[in-house]
Design an enzyme around this catalytic site. Structure first.
Site, PDB file in Angstrom:
ATOM      1  N   HIS B 102     -18.565 -29.909  -5.347  1.00  9.35           N
ATOM      2  CA  HIS B 102     -19.160 -28.678  -6.207  1.00  9.35           C
ATOM      3  C   HIS B 102     -17.860 -28.218  -6.932  1.00  9.35           C
ATOM      4  O   HIS B 102     -17.013 -27.798  -6.311  1.00  9.35           O
ATOM      5  CB  HIS B 102     -19.888 -27.890  -5.636  1.00  9.35           C
ATOM      6  CG  HIS B 102     -21.132 -28.219  -4.922  1.00  9.35           C
ATOM      7  ND1 HIS B 102     -21.124 -29.030  -3.748  1.00  9.35           N
ATOM      8  CD2 HIS B 102     -22.418 -28.375  -5.125  1.00  9.35           C
ATOM      9  CE1 HIS B 102     -22.284 -29.478  -3.332  1.00  9.35           C
ATOM     10  NE2 HIS B 102     -23.154 -29.107  -4.155  1.00  9.35           N
ATOM     11  N   ASP B 105     -16.521 -25.491  -4.671  1.00  6.93           N
ATOM     12  CA  ASP B 105     -15.766 -26.100  -3.407  1.00  6.93           C
ATOM     13  C   ASP B 105     -14.302 -25.962  -3.497  1.00  6.93           C
ATOM     14  O   ASP B 105     -13.452 -25.448  -2.692  1.00  6.93           O
ATOM     15  CB  ASP B 105     -16.277 -27.391  -3.042  1.00  6.93           C
ATOM     16  CG  ASP B 105     -17.840 -27.545  -2.824  1.00  6.93           C
ATOM     17  OD1 ASP B 105     -18.440 -26.684  -2.638  1.00  6.93           O
ATOM     18  OD2 ASP B 105     -18.186 -28.673  -2.970  1.00  6.93           O
TER      19      ASP B 105
END
Lengths: 437, 437, 437, 437
Positions: B102, B105
């Site tokens: 993501h 992240d």
């Protein structure tokens, strides 16, 4: 002609203060709510199978508990006639305007398809007469293509084309009987249209079979001139491990995939929705959003039990939420509120059938009244409308009209920064609902 | 450059008799199965979020349990770089060809969208270099539009158009980063695309919003020349009460309704399927039957727990059934097997990350081998093919071709009478599966 | 005497490479495992009700699917005799050492208690002779106090003392018949001992009734000199909404409360444990920890379905975990592994009964072998033992001996500070289990 | 001193017709119901953790959504003081007589046990003063032995005796603080007292540990002269896979097994009961039947979600059924109705805390009123009493007194034959409940 429900007169509306268990406290057929009578709104229907053919059996008690006076004749056709007469007596005393049946409920299966069809013709003739005598109408007919051993591996989705043909023949006849009795709808509930194990199943093939079947049903409807609504009833499991008509979303997907969407609506059952992991009102809204909420099977499951308990609906939250959806879509049209519910195994007396239906009808009548008041007051709608206001102008309007793109939206964020936090006010809205109860 | 996983060398294949917990017993990347290497079949991917950003937190333990050496720098961007380097070290030692992320992240969110995007650009630059250095590739990127408080009421389905714009801007950037890194796919998982309560929700409006959003995503894909596959990942609930992308059937329905079917495939996650009441293999088959099985998120839920436990996949039945579906559709194409799984809260050591991935990779390698043998032997398929034989000639063939109707099928039944009973042989087939284990 | 399973010979052990579906691949009765034969360890039993009285019926298919050759005589007692003979033929061909029955399975209920008892006496006489002829023994008997309409509101927990008396009379006779046939155990499964609704129930009174009943059963056991084990079988729900013998913990609580713990052990069924939200191995361990695991009902549920599917046990993880518990407690003693399982509705052939039992027996034989190897290798135990080492000396030992208190423990913490973090190594342990499969 | 809830005055009772969302419609503290005031009956308590420490976080949104004015100071002890003052302001404005806390809610954990204890002492001093100033009392205290990483594998059930000692030290202090503040009860909720996997767990040993722990707690209670009630709170799962205090029956079993029954009562939480597969009223009745219902944690789960949603209780059926149990046992004694509930993630405004508590209090006030009327009218009890009448004379009385046996009961049946069928009247009773709403 014998009377089956002796000592019970026509159920009267006595108002909320009545202590008479055999009277309506809330359902007053001719009372006006939002411009229509309660009877017009609710279109209650009694389910022939549960209330007249049910014996209180369950998987650990496979023989009947109830001792019904209409189930005593030794001749099966005599029993079928007695049962039909008992049903019309009950429905008339209850004051429900509709009933529903499966073909095999009203006429017992014969040794051959021909004998079965002849029996159906005979009983449908009696039903025609009783409908005329009493004014009770047929909300919908359907065919039981799941109880007979031949349907063990499915009806339209059976791996054997011979069984597919049986289902076609049987549903053809059931559609014709529904048409003859002026049924307002015809329902498809695929009791065994699913699989028990993926190991022996070609799922894609079975779904193609089902689509072929429904296309033929549409053709047959047109061939016989039936103008009622065709309804598919979703259910996720039981009796099979997985049923193809899992829930409203799955059925809508299927109908879209196979180009059947224009020809069908949905019959949503409360207990089927909850078995699929949804609230009743969720599946109602989902179907309604696509203009496909055609009718409802009113009952109640037990959230802590994993099977279809088919209890009578008495939860006032649930009936209110259901009626909110129905009122907002402008009514249930050719559909109705069919009590696909059964008295408990232990409720073995004839009067229990009345308690159960009176409770269900009163609960929906209250749900109707409360929903109408909530709508009239704008108690929930005004909040919801304000919540989505940003989509009615500016960048929101462009989004909904399809007149913007990611690049413009990115520029909007660079310019406007962080959005404001806004409460969804769930607790306040729940309190408002409670204030109506 | 510092080494994070000291004392752990590249994981080797040592064969089924090895007792070395840090060796593969079954996954042998270059071993041939059915004409392709295991590596080509399985396309394993490591999930950045769980394995490098996860702290072992849960709703009753909101602070990290794990003490990760890459999480010690005080500067957030330094931590981000260290974490990315640790991930590439791990993936390289493990020998997985892919990873997934993501946006949030790999690069921490900044004070503004601009700062967040700048940080992403910086880290994506580092990722580009590490990919080149190691040969590890990006299976897919995605955007976290659910953790930040602004997405509490949804991203594309937020009642506030301003938040919709944020999600658009964020996903625009994530798609661009995925494109820059040569990602094979881009995934849409709508973490908050659902509702918490129907009382404050306009479900139909929110679904229209989501459709508008996905159409813009398709346009943007084309605008930037991204040729990877767009994937939607179904999940029924958690964090919201109801998520619009409930299961494979629901997502397919949505894509059909809004004319998006040609542009998307599905990323099916095991634990999401089971939370929706389906087996993993059911949702895989359902997606595959429509040609829409694009990739899988490999993990395992606990059937007795009602949340996404995201355990590593070790059940050999499940991996075998999954690989049967994938082999039968000719492979996973641009997709892969991404371990969207996390070590347990109590598995706090660095070596636990290796145990977990080795177990998952060995389990899928065994599943692959078993599935290929089952297919080669025709162990299940020959039974299934015979079971549906009646649809390949005679009345069955006419049914499938759409060349018959209810009247002809009725006549067929009058002529042929009752079909034969046939066993589905489920117990025998289950024994056959066990004979392969 | 007629043969019912024509064309099927005694099932032989042919080893793991056999492709003969009607042979054992793993169950070799006389093979030694850990000092005992497989037969001694496993003590397999065939359930009379499912395999010889079951018709494949379900709530949507209440008439039998199977066409059994022993079910054709018009005289009910002749059918009962034929059925018993068929059962002994099957059990002998299968090579299982035990069988189990409910009273009403083996002899049909008569018009009066006296007639029912006379019928039982007659059939028990035949069973005595068949047991002698074949060497097949009775693992346990039990009484069906749930199917007859009189037990609708419960047997021992019925609000009507007259029904309580019926249950007492019926169970008295069933215990005597079990005793006469040398049964190793007698089982109490309270099919209707629970409630359908709290609105009409005095739960505390009903539990007192049940305790009174069990005390009388203990007295009767002593009176007739029966020395087998009395077993209570937990189940959480179905047919009732809530059954008092919910799970192992609940039954143990009940037995403790009413001073019955010394007189009873538990019969744990896999599918009942999972319906209560526990794994099979959880309830086995819980019962075993109290020295109360007496016998098991081997089957398998479907975690995604909310009713007792009673599938044959084929999951090798589950059989291995079950056998680990049984081996660790030193065996199942007077109990056994009873296949309380039924072939699927669609498995309508006689040979399906063999496939099902062969699969179950092979699965438990593999579970036994794997569990013995795991124990012999200390593969799991050595880890667990080390994990709790701190309780075998120092402060831990004082804790377990009851020789310390909060004040001393507080002082210990002030002195020793923070404990070390230790991984639970779940993923590694799961990989180890897989390495045995 | 600063005011945190500016613009919100003391919540007043305005009666059922009020449209003011910040007023009580039903809870009138001094109104008499059945001889006691509403305040005396209901003993409402506010939960410190959810309402003052909660940030609206969830597994997919681990950072706070709410922006609380008491959470702004940089010094943690200043924040703790501010939070406590905010809580007392809220509770006073709400008009609830009680509050509850975990140790780590009111005072943040320090670097060492000593520092943590010093911080607690300081804050407890402030609480003492605020209690005296406002009249708000402590319903119960408890200790958070589950959030800190050291408790990952359990507190009293940790495989490491060192962690056991930590839990002992921490709970020792929490009991002392509760005593100092005049707490009416002390609660044990074993957040991590369970297992994540049986593979690494010695369940029997862990249960022995827990029993040793509770015995020491009883000793310490006596040592410090605390006279409040000790309560155990059942919960089946979450955060662990299986928690030893699964449900009321399991806890009662445990207390009986380890001779702790005289020293503890139960704190039953609605959402924990439903996660265990029971209705709230079931677990309340079960505990009450043993004289062990000590207090309740009032909230509401979502039956379709598998985790602890901890919603505020607004379902009037549930509050009525709960109050029926409490009234029938003569009140909640030293316990109370503690709102262990949290506003939704999206309910981010300060006023949402008021909406939520007002809704919960009004719902229980209505439940109380309805339950009292149902009892006064004998609406349900008269039916139940008549239903069990047969146990108050004749053979039934002999059964309950233990003065009969199987032989006499068999003779009774031979003499009296078949019992009469009696309806359980569930539908009628449900209608009666609805007539009170």
């Amino acid at each position: 002609m014998s009377e089956f429900f002796r000592g019970i007169e026509k159920i009267a509306y006595e108002g909320p203060d009545s202590k008479n268990p055999l009277a309506f406290k809330h359902y007053d057929a001719e009372a006006m709510v939002g411009g229509k009578t309660m009877a017009e709104h609710l279109r209650f229907s009694v389910a022939f199978w549960h209330s007249f053919k049910g014996g209180g059996i369950d998987p650990f008690g496979p023989t009947p508990v109830y001792d019904r006076p209409w189930d005593r004749a030794t001749d099966p056709m005599q029993r079928a006639e007695d049962t039909l007469r008992a049903a019309f007596e009950f429905i008339t005393k209850l004051g429900a305007p509709f009933y529903c049946w499966h073909d095999r409920d009203i006429a017992p299966e014969g040794e051959s398809l021909k004998e079965s069809n002849d029996r159906l013709d005979h009983i449908v003739g009696l039903a025609e007469q009783l409908q005329a005598d009493t004014g009770v109408r047929l909300l919908w007919g359907t065919s039981n293509c799941f109880s007979n051993a031949r349907f063990t591996h499915g009806a339209a989705t059976n791996p054997d084309a011979h069984v597919f043909a049986w289902a076609a023949a049987q549903i053809k006849k059931a559609m014709e009987c529904t048409h003859r009795l002026g049924g307002a709808n015809y329902v498809f509930w695929g009791g065994r249209e699913g699989y028990s194990s993926l190991l022996n199943t070609n799922m894609a093939h079975e779904q193609d079979q089902l689509a072929r079947f429904l296309h033929m049903a549409v053709e047959h409807k047109k061939a016989i001139g039936f103008t009622g609504t065709l309804l598919v009833e979703p259910k996720p499991k039981e009796p099979t491990k997985h049923q193809y008509d899992y829930d409203a979303a799955t059925v809508l997907s299927f109908l879209r995939k196979y180009d059947l969407l224009d020809e069908f609506k949905l019959n949503i059952e409360a207990n089927h929705a909850t078995l699929a992991g949804h609230t009743f009102e969720h599946d109602l809204q989902l179907a309604s959003a696509d203009g496909k909420l055609g009718s409802i099977d009113a009952n109640r499951g037990d959230y802590l039990l994993g099977w279809d308990t088919d209890q009578f609906p008495t939860d006032l939250y649930s009936t209110t939420y259901a009626m909110l959806v129905i009122l907002k879509q402008g009514g249930i049209a050719s559909g109705g509120i069919n009590f696909d519910a059964k008295v408990r195994r232990g409720s073995c007396d004839l009067e229990d059938l009345f308690h159960a239906h009176i409770g269900g009808m009163d609960s929906f009548a209250r749900g109707l009244t409360l929903a109408q008041r909530i709508i009239d007051d704008g108690a929930l709608d005004s909040f919801v409308e304000a919540r989505y206001a940003s989509y009615r102008s500016g960048i929101g309007e462009k989004i909904m009209r399809g007149e913007t793109n990611f690049a413009e939206l990115e520029a909007y964020v660079h310019q406007h920064g962080e959005p404001e936090k806004r409460s969804g006010r769930e607790e306040m809205l729940e309190n408002i609902v409670n204030s109506y109860l």
